[in-house]
Design a protein around this motif. Structure first.
Motif, PDB file in Angstrom:
ATOM      1  N   LEU A  54      -6.732  66.989  17.452  1.00  0.00           N
ATOM      2  CA  LEU A  54      -6.353  68.042  18.532  1.00  0.00           C
ATOM      3  C   LEU A  54      -5.410  67.716  19.528  1.00  0.00           C
ATOM      4  CD1 LEU A  54      -7.224  70.906  19.703  1.00  0.00           C
ATOM      5  CD2 LEU A  54      -8.915  69.858  20.857  1.00  0.00           C
ATOM      6  N   LEU A  55      -4.287  68.533  19.589  1.00  0.00           N
ATOM      7  CA  LEU A  55      -3.458  68.332  20.310  1.00  0.00           C
ATOM      8  C   LEU A  55      -3.644  68.505  21.660  1.00  0.00           C
ATOM      9  CD1 LEU A  55      -0.325  69.778  18.419  1.00  0.00           C
ATOM     10  CD2 LEU A  55      -0.610  67.525  18.822  1.00  0.00           C
ATOM     11  N   GLY A  56      -3.017  67.746  22.960  1.00  0.00           N
ATOM     12  CA  GLY A  56      -3.414  67.830  24.145  1.00  0.00           C
ATOM     13  C   GLY A  56      -3.496  66.361  24.828  1.00  0.00           C
ATOM     14  N   GLU A  57      -2.951  66.064  25.894  1.00  0.00           N
ATOM     15  CA  GLU A  57      -2.790  64.765  26.654  1.00  0.00           C
ATOM     16  C   GLU A  57      -2.524  65.084  27.845  1.00  0.00           C
ATOM     17  OE1 GLU A  57       0.122  62.598  24.698  1.00  0.00           O
ATOM     18  OE2 GLU A  57       1.409  64.376  24.126  1.00  0.00           O
ATOM     19  N   PHE A  58      -2.829  63.938  28.665  1.00  0.00           N
ATOM     20  CA  PHE A  58      -2.778  64.040  30.086  1.00  0.00           C
ATOM     21  C   PHE A  58      -3.170  65.269  30.663  1.00  0.00           C
ATOM     22  CE2 PHE A  58       0.717  61.049  28.354  1.00  0.00           C
ATOM     23  CZ  PHE A  58      -0.068  59.901  29.171  1.00  0.00           C
ATOM     24  N   ILE A  59      -4.439  65.648  30.615  1.00  0.00           N
ATOM     25  CA  ILE A  59      -5.104  66.682  31.133  1.00  0.00           C
ATOM     26  C   ILE A  59      -5.712  66.465  32.433  1.00  0.00           C
ATOM     27  CG2 ILE A  59      -6.677  68.581  30.587  1.00  0.00           C
ATOM     28  CD1 ILE A  59      -5.424  68.786  27.892  1.00  0.00           C
ATOM     29  N   THR A  60      -5.565  67.256  33.186  1.00  0.00           N
ATOM     30  CA  THR A  60      -6.222  67.015  34.768  1.00  0.00           C
ATOM     31  C   THR A  60      -7.451  68.288  34.835  1.00  0.00           C
ATOM     32  OG1 THR A  60      -4.657  67.959  35.687  1.00  0.00           O
ATOM     33  CG2 THR A  60      -4.583  65.522  35.555  1.00  0.00           C
ATOM     34  N   SER A  61      -7.389  69.249  34.332  1.00  0.00           N
ATOM     35  CA  SER A  61      -8.219  70.438  34.742  1.00  0.00           C
ATOM     36  C   SER A  61      -9.695  70.408  33.940  1.00  0.00           C
ATOM     37  CB  SER A  61      -7.672  71.596  34.182  1.00  0.00           C
ATOM     38  OG  SER A  61      -8.577  72.429  33.796  1.00  0.00           O
ATOM     39  N   SER A  87     -10.991  61.498   9.116  1.00  0.00           N
ATOM     40  CA  SER A  87     -11.586  60.786  10.282  1.00  0.00           C
ATOM     41  C   SER A  87     -11.003  61.493  11.275  1.00  0.00           C
ATOM     42  CB  SER A  87     -11.098  59.258  10.388  1.00  0.00           C
ATOM     43  OG  SER A  87      -9.579  59.122  10.212  1.00  0.00           O
ATOM     44  N   PHE A  88     -10.980  61.166  12.721  1.00  0.00           N
ATOM     45  CA  PHE A  88     -10.429  61.876  13.927  1.00  0.00           C
ATOM     46  C   PHE A  88      -9.718  61.022  14.688  1.00  0.00           C
ATOM     47  CE2 PHE A  88     -14.691  63.496  12.187  1.00  0.00           C
ATOM     48  CZ  PHE A  88     -14.266  64.784  11.899  1.00  0.00           C
ATOM     49  N   SER A  89      -8.785  61.547  15.367  1.00  0.00           N
ATOM     50  CA  SER A  89      -7.916  60.682  16.093  1.00  0.00           C
ATOM     51  C   SER A  89      -7.896  61.317  17.770  1.00  0.00           C
ATOM     52  CB  SER A  89      -6.382  60.583  15.800  1.00  0.00           C
ATOM     53  OG  SER A  89      -6.463  59.564  14.839  1.00  0.00           O
ATOM     54  N   VAL A  90      -8.191  60.587  18.645  1.00  0.00           N
ATOM     55  CA  VAL A  90      -8.292  61.113  19.955  1.00  0.00           C
ATOM     56  C   VAL A  90      -7.346  60.593  20.906  1.00  0.00           C
ATOM     57  CG1 VAL A  90      -9.916  61.770  21.894  1.00  0.00           C
ATOM     58  CG2 VAL A  90     -10.710  61.673  19.300  1.00  0.00           C
ATOM     59  N   LYS A  91      -6.576  61.303  21.892  1.00  0.00           N
ATOM     60  CA  LYS A  91      -6.152  60.706  22.922  1.00  0.00           C
ATOM     61  C   LYS A  91      -6.883  60.758  24.280  1.00  0.00           C
ATOM     62  CE  LYS A  91      -1.445  61.601  21.308  1.00  0.00           C
ATOM     63  NZ  LYS A  91      -1.941  61.689  19.741  1.00  0.00           N
ATOM     64  N   PRO A  92      -7.234  59.672  24.883  1.00  0.00           N
ATOM     65  CA  PRO A  92      -8.287  59.881  25.898  1.00  0.00           C
ATOM     66  C   PRO A  92      -7.642  60.492  26.855  1.00  0.00           C
ATOM     67  CG  PRO A  92      -8.253  57.519  24.801  1.00  0.00           C
ATOM     68  CD  PRO A  92      -7.053  58.186  24.395  1.00  0.00           C
ATOM     69  N   THR A  93      -6.574  60.521  27.271  1.00  0.00           N
ATOM     70  CA  THR A  93      -5.981  61.377  28.484  1.00  0.00           C
ATOM     71  C   THR A  93      -6.208  62.796  28.348  1.00  0.00           C
ATOM     72  OG1 THR A  93      -3.758  61.775  27.494  1.00  0.00           O
ATOM     73  CG2 THR A  93      -4.175  59.758  29.112  1.00  0.00           C
ATOM     74  N   MET A  94      -6.875  63.171  27.056  1.00  0.00           N
ATOM     75  CA  MET A  94      -7.376  64.654  26.948  1.00  0.00           C
ATOM     76  C   MET A  94      -8.551  64.919  27.835  1.00  0.00           C
ATOM     77  SD  MET A  94      -8.447  66.535  23.386  1.00  0.00           S
ATOM     78  CE  MET A  94      -7.049  67.442  23.025  1.00  0.00           C
ATOM     79  N   PHE A  95      -9.325  63.591  27.939  1.00  0.00           N
ATOM     80  CA  PHE A  95     -10.570  63.657  28.840  1.00  0.00           C
ATOM     81  C   PHE A  95     -10.481  63.220  29.920  1.00  0.00           C
ATOM     82  CE2 PHE A  95     -11.748  63.805  24.275  1.00  0.00           C
ATOM     83  CZ  PHE A  95     -12.152  65.193  24.218  1.00  0.00           C
ATOM     84  N   GLY A  96      -9.269  63.122  30.608  1.00  0.00           N
ATOM     85  CA  GLY A  96      -8.969  62.623  32.033  1.00  0.00           C
ATOM     86  C   GLY A  96      -9.089  61.145  32.122  1.00  0.00           C
ATOM     87  N   LEU A  97      -8.641  60.488  31.227  1.00  0.00           N
ATOM     88  CA  LEU A  97      -8.878  59.104  31.501  1.00  0.00           C
ATOM     89  C   LEU A  97      -8.314  58.328  32.692  1.00  0.00           C
ATOM     90  CD1 LEU A  97      -9.398  56.028  29.857  1.00  0.00           C
ATOM     91  CD2 LEU A  97      -6.986  56.198  29.271  1.00  0.00           C
ATOM     92  N   LEU A  98      -7.077  59.123  33.110  1.00  0.00           N
ATOM     93  CA  LEU A  98      -6.318  58.363  34.108  1.00  0.00           C
ATOM     94  C   LEU A  98      -7.015  59.171  35.409  1.00  0.00           C
ATOM     95  CD1 LEU A  98      -2.697  58.659  33.004  1.00  0.00           C
ATOM     96  CD2 LEU A  98      -4.207  56.554  32.943  1.00  0.00           C
TER      97      LEU A  98
END
Ligand SMILES: Cc1cc2nc3c(=O)[nH]c(=O)nc-3n(C[C@H](O)[C@H](O)[C@H](O)COP(=O)(O)OP(=O)(O)OC[C@H]3O[C@@H](n4cnc5c(N)ncnc54)[C@H](O)[C@@H]3O)c2cc1C
Length: 305
Positions: A54-61, A87-98
């Motif tokens: 699912l596209l989306g990265e570096f999300i803060t809201s 399978s599924f690939s996920v970018k953790p900054t989509m979930f506010g990693l930073l």
């Protein structure tokens, strides 16, 4: 050529989305989860597995983070229900990693738990070097609880990668098998952290691959570079790596002929299928990070591969 590519990238961001879609549609399944499932079904019918992103990265809201979480869960449920081979690939900054590592962990854990409930696999994509340590840490945390259902990515342009592979080997993986995707890396990193020359990046890719074969990791070899694919075949022979211990991965829409040639040798092929409303920002960011992509895209538009 570099100047031309940079110029096109600058111009693209001021053009209507519908125009940029002409460039992007080859690489993106579409806006909706149904698009990703349809593309996956189509690829499955050709004997190809997918990993859906699912596209989306570096999300803060927080609101967006919650929406993405709900969408991923819906995606996992629907893919399971449809019996797809993905399978599924996920970018953790989509979930506010930073912003909040603990919150990110909780969201990621929910996804992996949902996927694992039907023996599905989640791969943590590797983002830029602000994230490297955090994403490896997240992987270790999840691996302890879900030893068979989570993997990570290493990037061969990073000078630290061989060391990261060694360090991971010291980690007790809870009885599961360490599962790594190796790729070159897409972000624009400074030269003290990353190799910049193609031959150095490629040498490090093969060195990393060989080290992981020695350590008996499961390896997903993610590249469209024929030289690396040939190099991978040699290492597979040299280390007697079984077909159940590695796979090849390519991006949706890229080098389908090469994909067929790898599959004709009996290897598992998995295609990375991105989808979502964030395709415009994703496409622009990718192009800015790597303006060389412009020439790939222009070639892909006019030349059948
Ligand atoms: C399955 C998969 C997952 C990935 N996950 C990550 C990740 O988590 N983190 C990360 O940093 N990077 C990731 N990447 C991107 C990767 O790091 C590279 O940037 C990308 O794969 C291009 O490198 P390459 O090995 O194909 O070699 P390149 O030398 O860039 O490309 C080799 C040839 O492939 C063709 N090609 C490559 N890319 C394209 C394209 N977009 N369009 C058309 N033709 C193309 C061209 O013919 C080119 O000559 C992933 C790549 C794949 C395939």
């Amino acid at each position: 050529m570099k100047l031309f590519n940079n110029l096109i990238v600058e111009i693209l961001q001021y053009l209507p989305k519908s125009f940029v879609w002409i460039f992007s549609k080859r690489y993106i399944a579409g806006n909706t989860l149904e698009d990703a499932l349809r593309v996956t079904k189509n690829l499955n019918d050709q004997g190809i597995k997918t990993t859906i992103d699912l596209l989306g990265e570096f999300i803060t809201s927080n609101e967006k983070i919650r929406n993405h979480q709900a969408e991923y869960i819906r995606l996992i449920e629907n893919a399971i229900h449809a019996g797809l081979d993905n399978s599924f690939s996920v970018k953790p900054t989509m979930f506010g990693l930073l912003q909040d590592e603990e919150m990110c962990y909780r969201h990621m854990r929910d996804l992996v738990a949902k996927a694992a409930s039907d023996n599905r696999f989640v791969r943590i994509d590797m983002e830029d070097t602000l994230c490297t340590d955090r994403e490896i840490e997240l992987y270790k945390q999840l691996l302890t609880e879900f030893p068979e259902h989570v993997g990570i990515v290493f990037q061969s342009y990073l000078r630290r990668t061989l060391n990261d592979i060694e360090e991971l080997d010291k980690f007790e993986a809870g009885g599961g098998r360490i599962n790594i995707r190796i790729c070159k890396g897409i972000y624009n990193e400074p030269p003290d952290l990353a190799y910049k020359k193609r031959n150095e990046i490629n040498d490090n890719f093969l060195a990393a691959l060989e080290l992981m074969f020695r350590k008996k990791y499961y390896v997903a070899i993610a590249t469209h570079d024929k030289t690396l694919i040939e190099g991978a075949y040699r290492l597979i022979d040299k280390h007697h790596v079984g077909k159940a211990s590695c796979e090849f991965q390519m991006l949706y829409g890229v080098t389908p002929e090469l994909r067929k040639s790898v599959m004709s040798k009996g290897y598992t092929m998995r295609v990375y299928v991105p989808y979502g409303l964030d395709w415009f920002n994703y496409s622009l960011r990718r192009l800015k990070e790597n303006p060389r992509m412009v020439s790939y895209i222009i070639r892909a538009l006019f030349i059948r591969q």
